[in-house]
Motif scaffolding. Structure first.
Motif, PDB file in Angstrom:
ATOM      1  N   MET A   1       0.852  -1.161   0.000  1.00  0.00           N
ATOM      2  CA  MET A   1       0.000   0.000   0.000  1.00  0.00           C
ATOM      3  C   MET A   1       0.904   1.232   0.000  1.00  0.00           C
ATOM      4  O   MET A   1       1.804   1.340   0.808  1.00  0.00           O
ATOM      5  CB  MET A   1      -0.878  -0.021   1.253  1.00  0.00           C
ATOM      6  CG  MET A   1      -2.099   0.789   1.084  1.00  0.00           C
ATOM      7  SD  MET A   1      -3.236   0.865   2.476  1.00  0.00           S
ATOM      8  CE  MET A   1      -3.257  -0.681   3.240  1.00  0.00           C
ATOM      9  N   ASN A   2       0.626   2.147  -0.915  1.00  0.00           N
ATOM     10  CA  ASN A   2       1.457   3.345  -0.960  1.00  0.00           C
ATOM     11  C   ASN A   2       0.977   4.359   0.074  1.00  0.00           C
ATOM     12  O   ASN A   2      -0.072   4.208   0.692  1.00  0.00           O
ATOM     13  CB  ASN A   2       1.468   3.931  -2.373  1.00  0.00           C
ATOM     14  CG  ASN A   2       0.072   4.281  -2.867  1.00  0.00           C
ATOM     15  OD1 ASN A   2      -0.859   4.354  -2.085  1.00  0.00           O
ATOM     16  ND2 ASN A   2      -0.059   4.481  -4.164  1.00  0.00           N
ATOM     17  N   THR A   3       1.730   5.433   0.231  1.00  0.00           N
ATOM     18  CA  THR A   3       1.447   6.382   1.310  1.00  0.00           C
ATOM     19  C   THR A   3       0.162   7.164   1.062  1.00  0.00           C
ATOM     20  O   THR A   3      -0.581   7.432   2.000  1.00  0.00           O
ATOM     21  CB  THR A   3       2.618   7.357   1.477  1.00  0.00           C
ATOM     22  OG1 THR A   3       2.837   8.026   0.246  1.00  0.00           O
ATOM     23  CG2 THR A   3       3.861   6.613   1.908  1.00  0.00           C
ATOM     24  N   ILE A   4      -0.125   7.518  -0.186  1.00  0.00           N
ATOM     25  CA  ILE A   4      -1.350   8.276  -0.455  1.00  0.00           C
ATOM     26  C   ILE A   4      -2.567   7.422  -0.165  1.00  0.00           C
ATOM     27  O   ILE A   4      -3.579   7.894   0.376  1.00  0.00           O
ATOM     28  CB  ILE A   4      -1.360   8.858  -1.898  1.00  0.00           C
ATOM     29  CG1 ILE A   4      -2.530   9.842  -2.078  1.00  0.00           C
ATOM     30  CG2 ILE A   4      -1.429   7.754  -2.921  1.00  0.00           C
ATOM     31  CD1 ILE A   4      -2.394  11.080  -1.244  1.00  0.00           C
ATOM     32  N   GLU A   5      -2.482   6.143  -0.499  1.00  0.00           N
ATOM     33  CA  GLU A   5      -3.604   5.234  -0.221  1.00  0.00           C
ATOM     34  C   GLU A   5      -3.803   5.096   1.287  1.00  0.00           C
ATOM     35  O   GLU A   5      -4.934   5.103   1.781  1.00  0.00           O
ATOM     36  CB  GLU A   5      -3.338   3.875  -0.864  1.00  0.00           C
ATOM     37  CG  GLU A   5      -4.514   2.922  -0.778  1.00  0.00           C
ATOM     38  CD  GLU A   5      -4.254   1.622  -1.521  1.00  0.00           C
ATOM     39  OE1 GLU A   5      -5.027   0.691  -1.288  1.00  0.00           O
ATOM     40  OE2 GLU A   5      -3.293   1.554  -2.310  1.00  0.00           O
ATOM     41  N   GLN A   6      -2.720   4.994   2.014  1.00  0.00           N
ATOM     42  CA  GLN A   6      -2.809   4.914   3.482  1.00  0.00           C
ATOM     43  C   GLN A   6      -3.410   6.200   4.051  1.00  0.00           C
ATOM     44  O   GLN A   6      -4.255   6.159   4.947  1.00  0.00           O
ATOM     45  CB  GLN A   6      -1.426   4.659   4.088  1.00  0.00           C
ATOM     46  CG  GLN A   6      -1.427   4.534   5.590  1.00  0.00           C
ATOM     47  CD  GLN A   6      -2.176   3.309   6.062  1.00  0.00           C
ATOM     48  OE1 GLN A   6      -2.119   2.266   5.455  1.00  0.00           O
ATOM     49  NE2 GLN A   6      -2.892   3.439   7.156  1.00  0.00           N
ATOM     50  N   GLN A   7      -2.997   7.334   3.510  1.00  0.00           N
ATOM     51  CA  GLN A   7      -3.544   8.616   3.961  1.00  0.00           C
ATOM     52  C   GLN A   7      -5.035   8.721   3.642  1.00  0.00           C
ATOM     53  O   GLN A   7      -5.819   9.230   4.451  1.00  0.00           O
ATOM     54  CB  GLN A   7      -2.776   9.771   3.319  1.00  0.00           C
ATOM     55  CG  GLN A   7      -1.356   9.902   3.820  1.00  0.00           C
ATOM     56  CD  GLN A   7      -0.562  10.941   3.037  1.00  0.00           C
ATOM     57  OE1 GLN A   7      -1.026  11.473   2.035  1.00  0.00           O
ATOM     58  NE2 GLN A   7       0.655  11.211   3.507  1.00  0.00           N
TER      59      GLN A   7
ATOM     60  N   TRP B   1      -7.155   6.183   3.391  1.00  0.00           N
ATOM     61  CA  TRP B   1      -7.863   5.303   4.332  1.00  0.00           C
ATOM     62  C   TRP B   1      -7.979   5.979   5.697  1.00  0.00           C
ATOM     63  O   TRP B   1      -9.030   5.917   6.344  1.00  0.00           O
ATOM     64  CB  TRP B   1      -7.154   3.948   4.468  1.00  0.00           C
ATOM     65  CG  TRP B   1      -7.569   2.954   3.433  1.00  0.00           C
ATOM     66  CD1 TRP B   1      -6.793   2.418   2.468  1.00  0.00           C
ATOM     67  CD2 TRP B   1      -8.865   2.385   3.275  1.00  0.00           C
ATOM     68  NE1 TRP B   1      -7.512   1.550   1.703  1.00  0.00           N
ATOM     69  CE2 TRP B   1      -8.799   1.500   2.187  1.00  0.00           C
ATOM     70  CE3 TRP B   1     -10.078   2.526   3.929  1.00  0.00           C
ATOM     71  CZ2 TRP B   1      -9.881   0.765   1.734  1.00  0.00           C
ATOM     72  CZ3 TRP B   1     -11.165   1.790   3.481  1.00  0.00           C
ATOM     73  CH2 TRP B   1     -11.068   0.920   2.402  1.00  0.00           C
ATOM     74  N   ASP B   2      -6.901   6.622   6.139  1.00  0.00           N
ATOM     75  CA  ASP B   2      -6.969   7.334   7.421  1.00  0.00           C
ATOM     76  C   ASP B   2      -7.975   8.476   7.352  1.00  0.00           C
ATOM     77  O   ASP B   2      -8.688   8.749   8.323  1.00  0.00           O
ATOM     78  CB  ASP B   2      -5.578   7.868   7.807  1.00  0.00           C
ATOM     79  CG  ASP B   2      -4.632   6.753   8.224  1.00  0.00           C
ATOM     80  OD1 ASP B   2      -5.128   5.669   8.619  1.00  0.00           O
ATOM     81  OD2 ASP B   2      -3.408   6.973   8.175  1.00  0.00           O
TER      82      ASP B   2
ATOM     83  N   SER C   1      -3.568  17.579   8.668  1.00  0.00           N
ATOM     84  CA  SER C   1      -3.439  16.489   7.686  1.00  0.00           C
ATOM     85  C   SER C   1      -4.735  16.321   6.914  1.00  0.00           C
ATOM     86  O   SER C   1      -4.722  16.023   5.710  1.00  0.00           O
ATOM     87  CB  SER C   1      -3.091  15.182   8.396  1.00  0.00           C
ATOM     88  OG  SER C   1      -1.885  15.290   9.083  1.00  0.00           O
TER      89      SER C   1
ATOM     90  N   LYS D   1      -5.492  17.742  -1.779  1.00  0.00           N
ATOM     91  CA  LYS D   1      -4.986  16.793  -2.782  1.00  0.00           C
ATOM     92  C   LYS D   1      -6.129  16.171  -3.559  1.00  0.00           C
ATOM     93  O   LYS D   1      -6.035  15.965  -4.769  1.00  0.00           O
ATOM     94  CB  LYS D   1      -4.156  15.695  -2.098  1.00  0.00           C
ATOM     95  CG  LYS D   1      -2.795  16.120  -1.650  1.00  0.00           C
ATOM     96  CD  LYS D   1      -2.037  14.933  -1.040  1.00  0.00           C
ATOM     97  CE  LYS D   1      -0.689  15.354  -0.501  1.00  0.00           C
ATOM     98  NZ  LYS D   1       0.038  14.239   0.116  1.00  0.00           N
TER      99      LYS D   1
END
Length: 160
Positions: A1-7, A9-10, A20, A27
């Motif tokens: 999972m890349n960072t944008i996808e993790q962000q 989901w959060d 954030s 974005k």
């Protein structure tokens, strides 16, 4: 999972702080690819929320424990080693050592050389025992004594 996808989901789960959260919203509004990814994750989250979790029956735990109790406990494997095999291996090594010892005796000269043992025990102790050596020895003894005293007192305190 890349960072944008993790962000993302959060962001969907509401686990982000305000700064954030604002950055992710910017974005999403500015980048079409991130917006489409966000919409797909929202749909996936809705599907996950609609799923019903299967629960085991009320007696599931009891049934599992009863089935575990009926299975015999594994027993350590008891293999029997033939003693003749061990005797053969030991005999091989004993014969090998005896052959090696015999070879050494056959090729060695058994004449003992004459030992000339002259020992000079006349030492000048004043040369070796200087005040610095004596003070160093006493300092080391003092440190060792303090360590033993500390251990003794700690054991005595722990007993009380």
């Amino acid at each position: 999972m890349n960072t944008i996808e993790q962000q993302l989901w959060d962001y969907i789960d509401g686990n982000l702080d305000d700064s954030s959260k604002k950055a992710i919203e910017e974005k999403i509004e500015s980048d079409a690819e991130i917006k489409s990814q966000y919409e797909e994750l929202l749909k996936l989250n809705l599907v996950f929320n609609e799923l019903d979790l299967d629960e085991p029956s009320m007696s599931f735990n009891r049934n599992v424990m009863e089935s575990v109790a009926t299975v015999p406990a594994p027993v350590a494997m008891k293999t029997r080693v033939d003693k003749n095999i061990i005797y053969c291996i030991g005999g091989f090594f004993v014969i090998s050592l005896l052959a090696l010892f015999g070879y050494v005796l056959y090729h060695s000269d058994l004449n003992m050389p004459k030992f000339d043992f002259n020992v000079n025990l006349n030492y000048n102790l004043d040369q070796y025992i200087t005040p610095t050596v004596l003070y160093s020895f006493l300092f080391i003894d003092l440190v060792i004594g303090l360590i033993f005293l500390d251990q003794f007192l700690r054991k005595r305190i722990n007993k009380h």
